[in-house]
Design a protein around this motif. Structure first.
Motif, PDB file in Angstrom:
ATOM      1  N   MET B 217     -79.372 -46.239 -27.028  1.00  0.00           N
ATOM      2  CA  MET B 217     -78.413 -45.204 -27.397  1.00  0.00           C
ATOM      3  C   MET B 217     -77.373 -45.006 -26.304  1.00  0.00           C
ATOM      4  O   MET B 217     -76.173 -44.911 -26.574  1.00  0.00           O
ATOM      5  N   ARG B 218     -77.815 -44.948 -25.048  1.00  0.00           N
ATOM      6  CA  ARG B 218     -76.867 -44.638 -23.974  1.00  0.00           C
ATOM      7  C   ARG B 218     -75.823 -45.726 -23.802  1.00  0.00           C
ATOM      8  O   ARG B 218     -74.645 -45.437 -23.610  1.00  0.00           O
ATOM      9  N   ASP B 219     -76.222 -46.974 -23.877  1.00  0.00           N
ATOM     10  CA  ASP B 219     -75.252 -48.057 -23.735  1.00  0.00           C
ATOM     11  C   ASP B 219     -74.203 -47.996 -24.836  1.00  0.00           C
ATOM     12  O   ASP B 219     -73.007 -48.013 -24.579  1.00  0.00           O
ATOM     13  N   THR B 220     -74.678 -47.933 -26.081  1.00  0.00           N
ATOM     14  CA  THR B 220     -73.755 -48.017 -27.201  1.00  0.00           C
ATOM     15  C   THR B 220     -72.852 -46.783 -27.259  1.00  0.00           C
ATOM     16  O   THR B 220     -71.624 -46.903 -27.335  1.00  0.00           O
ATOM     17  N   MET B 221     -73.436 -45.590 -27.220  1.00  0.00           N
ATOM     18  CA  MET B 221     -72.633 -44.372 -27.344  1.00  0.00           C
ATOM     19  C   MET B 221     -71.636 -44.254 -26.190  1.00  0.00           C
ATOM     20  O   MET B 221     -70.460 -43.961 -26.392  1.00  0.00           O
ATOM     21  N   ASN B 222     -72.085 -44.504 -24.963  1.00  0.00           N
ATOM     22  CA  ASN B 222     -71.186 -44.338 -23.820  1.00  0.00           C
ATOM     23  C   ASN B 222     -70.057 -45.364 -23.827  1.00  0.00           C
ATOM     24  O   ASN B 222     -68.919 -45.042 -23.507  1.00  0.00           O
ATOM     25  N   LEU B 223     -70.358 -46.592 -24.203  1.00  0.00           N
ATOM     26  CA  LEU B 223     -69.304 -47.611 -24.231  1.00  0.00           C
ATOM     27  C   LEU B 223     -68.247 -47.262 -25.278  1.00  0.00           C
ATOM     28  O   LEU B 223     -67.043 -47.417 -25.035  1.00  0.00           O
ATOM     29  N   VAL B 224     -68.706 -46.770 -26.433  1.00  0.00           N
ATOM     30  CA  VAL B 224     -67.751 -46.417 -27.484  1.00  0.00           C
ATOM     31  C   VAL B 224     -66.920 -45.206 -27.054  1.00  0.00           C
ATOM     32  O   VAL B 224     -65.700 -45.164 -27.248  1.00  0.00           O
ATOM     33  N   ILE B 225     -67.578 -44.236 -26.438  1.00  0.00           N
ATOM     34  CA  ILE B 225     -66.847 -43.055 -25.958  1.00  0.00           C
ATOM     35  C   ILE B 225     -65.802 -43.475 -24.922  1.00  0.00           C
ATOM     36  O   ILE B 225     -64.658 -43.018 -24.935  1.00  0.00           O
ATOM     37  N   LEU B 226     -66.178 -44.410 -24.079  1.00  0.00           N
ATOM     38  CA  LEU B 226     -65.250 -44.927 -23.068  1.00  0.00           C
ATOM     39  C   LEU B 226     -64.043 -45.583 -23.741  1.00  0.00           C
ATOM     40  O   LEU B 226     -62.900 -45.432 -23.297  1.00  0.00           O
ATOM     41  N   SER B 227     -64.296 -46.288 -24.839  1.00  0.00           N
ATOM     42  CA  SER B 227     -63.198 -46.978 -25.527  1.00  0.00           C
ATOM     43  C   SER B 227     -62.254 -45.989 -26.204  1.00  0.00           C
ATOM     44  O   SER B 227     -61.146 -46.334 -26.580  1.00  0.00           O
ATOM     45  N   MET B 228     -62.686 -44.735 -26.362  1.00  0.00           N
ATOM     46  CA  MET B 228     -61.801 -43.722 -26.950  1.00  0.00           C
ATOM     47  C   MET B 228     -61.004 -43.014 -25.850  1.00  0.00           C
ATOM     48  O   MET B 228     -60.362 -41.998 -26.099  1.00  0.00           O
ATOM     49  N   GLY B 229     -61.075 -43.538 -24.637  1.00  0.00           N
ATOM     50  CA  GLY B 229     -60.289 -42.992 -23.538  1.00  0.00           C
ATOM     51  C   GLY B 229     -60.919 -41.768 -22.882  1.00  0.00           C
ATOM     52  O   GLY B 229     -60.251 -41.001 -22.204  1.00  0.00           O
ATOM     53  N   ILE B 230     -62.222 -41.574 -23.110  1.00  0.00           N
ATOM     54  CA  ILE B 230     -62.894 -40.416 -22.517  1.00  0.00           C
ATOM     55  C   ILE B 230     -63.889 -40.908 -21.472  1.00  0.00           C
ATOM     56  O   ILE B 230     -64.635 -41.867 -21.725  1.00  0.00           O
ATOM     57  N   ASN B 231     -63.895 -40.289 -20.320  1.00  0.00           N
ATOM     58  CA  ASN B 231     -64.894 -40.636 -19.312  1.00  0.00           C
ATOM     59  C   ASN B 231     -66.257 -40.135 -19.795  1.00  0.00           C
ATOM     60  O   ASN B 231     -66.428 -38.937 -20.023  1.00  0.00           O
ATOM     61  N   PRO B 232     -67.220 -41.034 -19.998  1.00  0.00           N
ATOM     62  CA  PRO B 232     -68.499 -40.625 -20.587  1.00  0.00           C
ATOM     63  C   PRO B 232     -69.149 -39.456 -19.855  1.00  0.00           C
ATOM     64  O   PRO B 232     -69.826 -38.631 -20.482  1.00  0.00           O
ATOM     65  N   GLU B 233     -68.951 -39.385 -18.547  1.00  0.00           N
ATOM     66  CA  GLU B 233     -69.622 -38.316 -17.804  1.00  0.00           C
ATOM     67  C   GLU B 233     -69.130 -36.926 -18.219  1.00  0.00           C
ATOM     68  O   GLU B 233     -69.829 -35.938 -18.025  1.00  0.00           O
ATOM     69  N   ASP B 234     -67.902 -36.865 -18.802  1.00  0.00           N
ATOM     70  CA  ASP B 234     -67.365 -35.575 -19.263  1.00  0.00           C
ATOM     71  C   ASP B 234     -67.506 -35.412 -20.770  1.00  0.00           C
ATOM     72  O   ASP B 234     -66.973 -34.461 -21.345  1.00  0.00           O
TER      73      ASP B 234
END
Lengths: 310, 406
Positions: B217-234
């Protein structure tokens, strides 16, 4: 509680052989009355220990709430567990039933002609032909399915070759589709349909067909009015043996399919072994069992239960 | 396949104690093992707080000569069917290692050990390798032994500064890193027909049925969130919902082929996948120094950086042997030897000069790769997973499960 059932699971000592039927007619009336029940004891003990007791525990789980880490506690809100399990996974339940129905019909259509030929025209080599049909199934279910995954892969020996000689377009795919899952299940469950059909066809008295011919019936009529009704018990048994395990199958769907073909068996496996949400997994199992019981009951009514005894 | 491994290991009695066999058979037959059953009868499954352990056996226990080590596939050096590192370890310490590649993804593996841990039973493993977030979670629940750092001199001497006192495990109290790695994209040039540069390419309809994503879950969700221009940590729950939308669409449009654990390697190699999410070391080994058709890229939008750590499950039977292993792999020569083969990011920076001085060009290439020893520029493109509290984790898991369960 768990320990108690564990004790009962110890195999029952073998019962002394019962008196031959008719022997000691007067002297041992009570023993004779008891013997059949005693004979069932090992079977009953086995069923209780390995089927009824685990099933009972699974059923208990559906009334509980919690996780492994924090422990489980009884919840009065248990109908909610069933309701949520059903509404969350209704797509997968319906999909599983549809796939299993298609598989049952497909295995019937494939194996009936095959078994008819073996039983009627196989002659002395009948057993050899049946053995040949069963031979692939001597390898484990999982290995067979993984083999299909290799054989049917996009650039594998089968599709790859057809693509190379231009019979298929380069982006043609079989795996990760409903077709692949249903085909895989049809292949894997074929013997469950074929063997009961063979038994029914094999014991068909051929003099009945001769009689039909003597009474001027055409071959078609003889088939429809003699062969088919007399083999219905085989069709019934085969359908149950195919339908019931295929509804709960998850290996084909996981290896040959993708998330668009997920079946309820996969969901139950995930709930129990990955997410470890035992209450939901148990509730889904019981919904499935209940659904199958109703379906079997309706099917038995429709086909006429008196046919079952052959 | 996980399932295959599970079934295989359940049937094979090798290296499995009788009790363990019974436990597994219990799971296989009823779907619930004894601990679960007891729990159902009202006995609480207990998660002991870590502080409650007063008589820590770890400081007094001795080397037992046996080590059961659970790891991921292709995560240790291999030569002629054996691992030089394991052979050297056995020779140096007289400890016999049962090394098993049983971990395909974090949660599936965790599920196999969670029940005995929750009921304070020893698990089958003395040493496990799981990802940083799971280390934090297991340490919180008291499922990991505290490490005796006096037995780990090589770690304090050779570990890189960023691997010491990490946020997921303060003071390395329960874990030391095994390897770090990057989650990015692997693609088959012949099948994509073009260079892949962005995470967005995973959603390109041109690759219908040929895209692989991860069950983590963490790999997939964070990578996709990153691709939307959002820093996953935020990232917020809203962002997670948007990511879910995107993944659902990818699945429903038939672009997705399947979700994978570590088993994406096979379909990628045999051409079933044109492109997929991948872990750097798995792919690098096949691309460095050869004209392989498979490439690994860190997407323009950024990639994920994670650390897999070694830890000792609570009540493990051979904890001191596990400490010996932890110490051994922090020898610079051993770290270099492993990195030359597995191509992940070594927690031992001193491995780099050793590799750079190697005779063969492949090993020197490994030393030069920014994916193995990240450059400053590469580091700036890598992000950490969002830190999820238990409530958020459940919400994110629910969102993600909806995607992968179909």
């Amino acid at each position: 509680m768990a320990l108690g059932t564990q004790d009962r699971s110890a195999p029952a000592p073998p019962e002394p052989p019962p008196d031959r039927a008719g022997g000691g007619r007067k002297g041992s009336k009570s023993r004779k009355g008891l013997a059949p029940y005693l004979l069932t004891l090992p079977g009953v003990a086995w069923l209780v220990a390995f089927f009824a007791a685990p099933l009972g525990f699974m059923f208990l789980f559906t009334f509980y709430d919690g996780t492994i880490d924090i422990g489980y506690s009884f919840t009065s809100d248990w109908p909610q567990t069933y309701f949520e399990a059903f509404t969350t996974y209704d797509t997968q339940i319906i999909r599983s039933v549809i796939y299993a129905l298609i598989v049952t019909v497909a295995t019937l259509l494939i194996s009936f002609p095959m078994m008819y030929w073996i039983a009627m025209k196989g002659g002395r080599r009948k057993n050899l032909f049946v053995l040949l049909m069963l031979l692939p199934f001597f390898t484990p279910f999982l290995i067979r399915t993984l083999a299909w995954q290799l054989v049917l892969s996009d650039q594998g020996i089968f599709l790859g070759t057809l693509k190379d000689i231009g019979l298929l377009s380069a982006d043609f795919k079989l795996l990760a589709s409903p077709l692949a899952v249903i085909s895989g299940m049809t292949y894997n469950f074929l013997p469950f349909m074929a063997l009961p059909l063979y038994v029914a066809l094999e014991k068909l008295d051929s003099s009945l067909l001769d009689a039909a011919a003597d009474l001027y019936s055409s071959k078609r009529e003889a088939f429809l009015k003699v062969t088919l009704p007399l083999t219905l018990p085989g069709v019934f048994a085969g359908s149950l043996l195919t339908f019931i395990p295929s509804v709960g199958d998850f290996i084909d769907a996981e290896i040959l399919g993708n998330p668009n073909t997920t079946m309820i068996g996969s969901i139950i496996r995930r709930q129990l072994l990955v997410n470890q949400d035992y209450p939901t997994g148990a509730a889904l199992s019981f919904l499935l069992i209940a659904g199958i019981l109703v379906a079997v009951f309706l099917y038995a009514r429709a086909l006429g239960t008196e046919e079952l005894t052959g | 396949m996980t399932e295959l491994e599970r079934i295989m290991s359940a049937v094979s009695p090798r290296g499995v104690s009788r009790r363990e066999m019974l436990r597994r058979i219990g799971i296989g037959a009823g779907g619930a093992s004894m601990a679960g059953l007891l729990a159902a009868c009202g006995v609480e499954g207990e998660a002991e707080p870590p502080a409650a352990e007063g008589k820590d056996p770890l400081s007094t226990a001795k080397v037992a000569g046996e080590l059961n080590f659970a790891n991921w596939p292709a995560y240790i050096d291999k030569a002629k069917g054996a691992s030089p590192t394991l052979e050297q370890f056995e020779k140096a310490t007289d400890i016999e290692v049962e090394y098993k590649e049983v971990i395909n993804d974090n949660l599936s593996f965790y599920a196999t050990i969670r029940e005995p841990l929750a009921s304070s039973q020893p698990v089958q493993w003395d040493l496990i390798v799981v990802t940083d977030w799971l280390i934090a979670k297991m340490a919180d629940l008291g499922y990991l032994e505290e490490l005796d750092h006096s037995k780990l001199p090589n770690f304090s001497k050779n570990a890189g500064a960023i691997y010491k006192d990490p946020t997921y495990d303060p003071d390395n109290a329960h874990s030391v890193p095994w390897q770090s790695g990057i989650t990015g994209i692997a693609y088959n040039r012949e099948l994509t027909g073009r260079e892949i540069t962005k995470t967005e390419d995973l959603f390109d309809p041109a690759f219908e049925g040929q895209v692989g994503m991860m069950t983590e879950m963490r790999d997939t969700m964070n990578l996709v969130i990153l691709s939307m221009g959002i820093n996953p940590e935020d990232a917020t729950l809203e962002d997670a919902r948007a990511a879910q939308e995107k993944l659902l669409k990818q699945r429903e449009d038939g672009i997705l082929r399947q979700y994978y654990g570590n088993d994406y390697v096979q379909p990628l190699a045999q051409g079933d996948l044109a492109l997929c999410m991948a872990w750097s070391g798995d792919v690098l080994g096949k691309t460095l120094g050869s004209d392989s058709k498979v490439d690994f890229v860190v997407p323009e939008e950024g990639g994920m950086l994670w650390t897999d750590c070694m830890a000792i499950p609570q009540d493990a039977e051979h904890p001191v042997d596990a400490l010996e292993m932890m110490n051994f792999v922090y020898r610079t020569d051993v770290a270099a030897q492993m990195t030359a083969w597995i191509n992940y990011i070594s927690p031992v920076p001193k491995a780099k000069p050793i590799l750079a001085g190697a005779k063969d060009s492949y090993t020197r290439q490994v030393a030069d790769s920014p994916l193995v020893f990240p450059s400053k520029d590469m580091e700036s493109r890598l992000h950490s997973y969002k830190n999820l509290d238990p409530e958020e984790e459940e919400e994110w898991n629910d969102l993600f499960n909806e995607v992968i369960e179909g």
